[in-house]
Design a protein around this motif. Structure first.
Motif, short mmCIF file in Angstrom:
data_model
loop_
_atom_site.label_atom_id
_atom_site.label_comp_id
_atom_site.label_asym_id
_atom_site.label_seq_id
_atom_site.Cartn_x
_atom_site.Cartn_y
_atom_site.Cartn_z
N GLU A 16 0.83 -1.20 0.00
CA GLU A 16 0.00 0.00 0.00
C GLU A 16 0.87 1.25 0.00
O GLU A 16 0.64 2.18 -0.77
CB GLU A 16 -0.91 -0.04 1.23
CG GLU A 16 -1.78 1.19 1.40
CD GLU A 16 -2.55 1.14 2.70
OE1 GLU A 16 -2.13 1.82 3.66
OE2 GLU A 16 -3.56 0.42 2.76
N ASN A 17 1.86 1.29 0.89
CA ASN A 17 2.74 2.45 0.97
C ASN A 17 3.46 2.70 -0.35
O ASN A 17 3.55 3.83 -0.82
CB ASN A 17 3.78 2.23 2.07
CG ASN A 17 3.18 2.30 3.46
OD1 ASN A 17 1.96 2.35 3.60
ND2 ASN A 17 4.01 2.29 4.47
N PHE A 18 4.00 1.63 -0.94
CA PHE A 18 4.74 1.77 -2.18
C PHE A 18 3.83 2.26 -3.30
O PHE A 18 4.17 3.18 -4.05
CB PHE A 18 5.37 0.42 -2.56
CG PHE A 18 6.34 0.50 -3.70
CD1 PHE A 18 7.69 0.78 -3.45
CD2 PHE A 18 5.93 0.33 -5.01
CE1 PHE A 18 8.59 0.86 -4.49
CE2 PHE A 18 6.83 0.41 -6.06
CZ PHE A 18 8.16 0.68 -5.80
N GLY A 19 2.65 1.63 -3.41
CA GLY A 19 1.74 1.98 -4.50
C GLY A 19 1.19 3.38 -4.42
O GLY A 19 1.16 4.11 -5.42
N VAL A 20 0.76 3.79 -3.22
CA VAL A 20 0.14 5.10 -3.11
C VAL A 20 1.14 6.22 -3.31
O VAL A 20 0.82 7.27 -3.89
CB VAL A 20 -0.59 5.26 -1.75
CG1 VAL A 20 -1.73 4.28 -1.62
CG2 VAL A 20 0.38 5.11 -0.59
N ASN A 21 2.38 6.03 -2.85
CA ASN A 21 3.38 7.07 -3.07
C ASN A 21 3.76 7.18 -4.53
O ASN A 21 3.94 8.29 -5.05
CB ASN A 21 4.63 6.77 -2.22
CG ASN A 21 4.46 7.17 -0.77
OD1 ASN A 21 4.23 8.32 -0.44
ND2 ASN A 21 4.54 6.20 0.12
N LEU A 22 3.90 6.05 -5.20
CA LEU A 22 4.20 6.09 -6.63
C LEU A 22 3.06 6.73 -7.41
O LEU A 22 3.28 7.54 -8.32
CB LEU A 22 4.45 4.66 -7.14
CG LEU A 22 5.07 4.53 -8.53
CD1 LEU A 22 6.42 5.24 -8.59
CD2 LEU A 22 5.22 3.06 -8.92
N THR A 23 1.82 6.41 -7.02
CA THR A 23 0.65 7.01 -7.67
C THR A 23 0.62 8.52 -7.44
O THR A 23 0.34 9.30 -8.36
CB THR A 23 -0.64 6.39 -7.12
OG1 THR A 23 -0.62 4.98 -7.35
CG2 THR A 23 -1.86 6.99 -7.79
N THR A 24 0.93 8.93 -6.22
CA THR A 24 0.95 10.37 -5.89
C THR A 24 1.98 11.12 -6.72
O THR A 24 1.70 12.20 -7.24
CB THR A 24 1.24 10.55 -4.39
OG1 THR A 24 0.25 9.90 -3.63
CG2 THR A 24 1.28 12.03 -4.04
N ILE A 25 3.16 10.54 -6.85
CA ILE A 25 4.22 11.19 -7.62
C ILE A 25 3.78 11.38 -9.08
O ILE A 25 3.97 12.45 -9.67
CB ILE A 25 5.52 10.36 -7.55
CG1 ILE A 25 6.06 10.38 -6.12
CG2 ILE A 25 6.57 10.91 -8.51
CD1 ILE A 25 7.20 9.40 -5.90
N VAL A 26 3.18 10.35 -9.65
CA VAL A 26 2.75 10.41 -11.05
C VAL A 26 1.67 11.46 -11.23
O VAL A 26 1.72 12.30 -12.15
CB VAL A 26 2.26 9.03 -11.53
CG1 VAL A 26 1.65 9.14 -12.93
CG2 VAL A 26 3.41 8.03 -11.54
N ILE A 27 0.66 11.46 -10.35
CA ILE A 27 -0.46 12.39 -10.50
C ILE A 27 -0.02 13.83 -10.29
O ILE A 27 -0.35 14.73 -11.09
CB ILE A 27 -1.58 12.02 -9.50
CG1 ILE A 27 -2.21 10.68 -9.89
CG2 ILE A 27 -2.66 13.11 -9.47
CD1 ILE A 27 -3.27 10.19 -8.93
N LEU A 28 0.74 14.08 -9.23
CA LEU A 28 1.17 15.46 -8.96
C LEU A 28 2.14 15.97 -10.01
O LEU A 28 2.13 17.16 -10.34
CB LEU A 28 1.81 15.54 -7.57
CG LEU A 28 0.88 15.32 -6.37
CD1 LEU A 28 1.67 15.31 -5.08
CD2 LEU A 28 -0.19 16.40 -6.32
N SER A 29 2.98 15.10 -10.54
CA SER A 29 3.96 15.52 -11.55
C SER A 29 3.29 15.98 -12.84
O SER A 29 3.88 16.74 -13.61
CB SER A 29 4.93 14.38 -11.85
OG SER A 29 5.67 14.03 -10.69
N ARG A 30 2.07 15.54 -13.08
CA ARG A 30 1.34 15.97 -14.27
C ARG A 30 0.91 17.44 -14.18
O ARG A 30 0.63 18.07 -15.20
CB ARG A 30 0.11 15.09 -14.48
CG ARG A 30 0.45 13.69 -14.97
CD ARG A 30 -0.73 12.75 -14.83
NE ARG A 30 -1.91 13.26 -15.51
CZ ARG A 30 -2.20 13.05 -16.79
NH1 ARG A 30 -1.35 12.33 -17.53
NH2 ARG A 30 -3.30 13.52 -17.33
N GLY A 31 0.85 17.98 -12.96
CA GLY A 31 0.54 19.39 -12.78
C GLY A 31 -0.89 19.77 -13.12
O GLY A 31 -1.15 20.92 -13.50
N LYS A 32 -1.84 18.84 -12.96
CA LYS A 32 -3.22 19.11 -13.32
C LYS A 32 -4.15 19.06 -12.12
O LYS A 32 -5.36 18.84 -12.27
CB LYS A 32 -3.69 18.10 -14.37
CG LYS A 32 -2.94 18.18 -15.68
CD LYS A 32 -3.48 17.20 -16.71
CE LYS A 32 -2.73 17.32 -18.03
NZ LYS A 32 -3.25 16.39 -19.07
#
Length: 310
Positions: A16-32
């Motif tokens: 859970e920790n690994f997945g949610v952090n990776l998901t957060t990085i991807v979503i926030l990096s899109r800048g939308k």
């Protein structure tokens, strides 16, 4: 000292920790997500630090020590390096939260400074400086490991210098960060209350009572206070035991494992590990556009899986 603590979070929590952090990085990096570049940069840096905690502290150190027993990770130089990395990543995760809280405090309380400080460039400098300082602070722990075994050296228990270093570690993470976060939030709340009172008086005669500035400020403050409250509540158990259980108890034996003190302390360690994934849930609860981007990502995965199955 984190590197000598024994229990790891459950494997389900690890994924859970690994997945949610990776998901957060991807979503926030899109800048939308409708956030400023400055805020986005801090949140991405916090997610990266949390992801590094999962990789270094939980996977390479704790899970390996209990389940995998990869010999090359138990060699003294490698073990010492992992100890430095684990302390450095923990400190980065903690102090980046403090840096983000201070940035928002400046944005609300210091109108003359905010346009110079609350910028993407300043955020990059602060993140780089905090990360470098946390890594340098952890360097002395490289010499705390025994020359022949992956355990604390005898001097680590008996030396007043090492005990002073342990006290310094406890103060800088998490005693001082919690105090600073509380201070910054108190200053921010006082400023918001005073500003909103003035704006209500000025807009009292206006027909349109909706104030978009107040609404935007409220959304930003909900995010800030949720992150700060989450950090403080999760780290309080670790704070209590880091103050009351001194360095000599890091040599674990069977007589410690059954003690309520040990069990409660390990629960505190597990909660501090859990803090590496809770920020993502806070974003989802407080940020509408973050939820929308997350839904888009989930739908994209289902579509891709459907195409692969065909």
């Amino acid at each position: 000292m984190v590197g000598f603590q024994g229990l790891q979070p459950p494997q389900g929590q690890l994924y859970e920790n690994f997945g949610v952090n990776l998901t957060t990085i991807v979503i926030l990096s899109r800048g939308k997500c409708g956030l400023s570049k400055c805020i986005t940069l801090y949140l991405v840096a916090m997610a990266v630090a949390d992801l590094m905690v999962v990789v270094v502290v939980i996977i390479l150190e704790r899970i390996n020590y209990i389940y995998l027993f990869a010999n090359f990770l138990l060699v003294t130089p490698t073990c010492s390096l992992l100890l430095v990395l684990s302390l450095g990543t923990w400190d980065c995760s903690v102090w980046l939260t403090v840096s983000f809280t201070f940035d928002r405090c400046v944005a609300i309380c210091c109108q003359k400074v905010r346009y110079r400080y609350c910028t993407e460039r300043t955020a990059s400098v602060v993140i780089a400086t905090v990360s470098a300082a946390c890594c340098l602070k952890a360097v002395p722990s490289y010499f705390a490991v025994d020359r022949w075994r992956c355990v604390p050296a005898a001097e680590y228990v008996t030396s007043p210098l090492w005990k002073a270093y342990q006290v310094f570690e406890n103060i800088t993470a998490p005693v001082l960060p919690i105090c600073l976060i509380l201070l910054f939030n108190v200053l921010t709340v006082n400023r918001i209350i005073a500003t909103n009172r003035v704006r209500r008086i000025l807009r009292k005669s206006s027909e349109n009572r909706d104030d978009p500035e107040v609404a935007n400020r409220r959304k930003s403050m909900i995010l800030l206070f949720a992150l700060s409250a989450n950090f403080i509540l999760i780290w309080i158990p670790h704070l209590v035991f880091s103050v009351n259980w001194q360095v000599e108890n890091y040599f674990y034996t069977d007589r410690y494992f059954s003690k309520p003190t040990y069990i409660l302390q390990e629960c505190g360690y597990m909660l501090s590990s859990l803090s590496t994934c809770t920020n993502t849930f806070i974003y989802g609860l407080t940020q509408r556009k973050f939820k929308e981007e997350l839904k888009i990502g989930v739908m994209y995965l289902f579509v891709a899986m459907g195409q692969i199955c065909k």
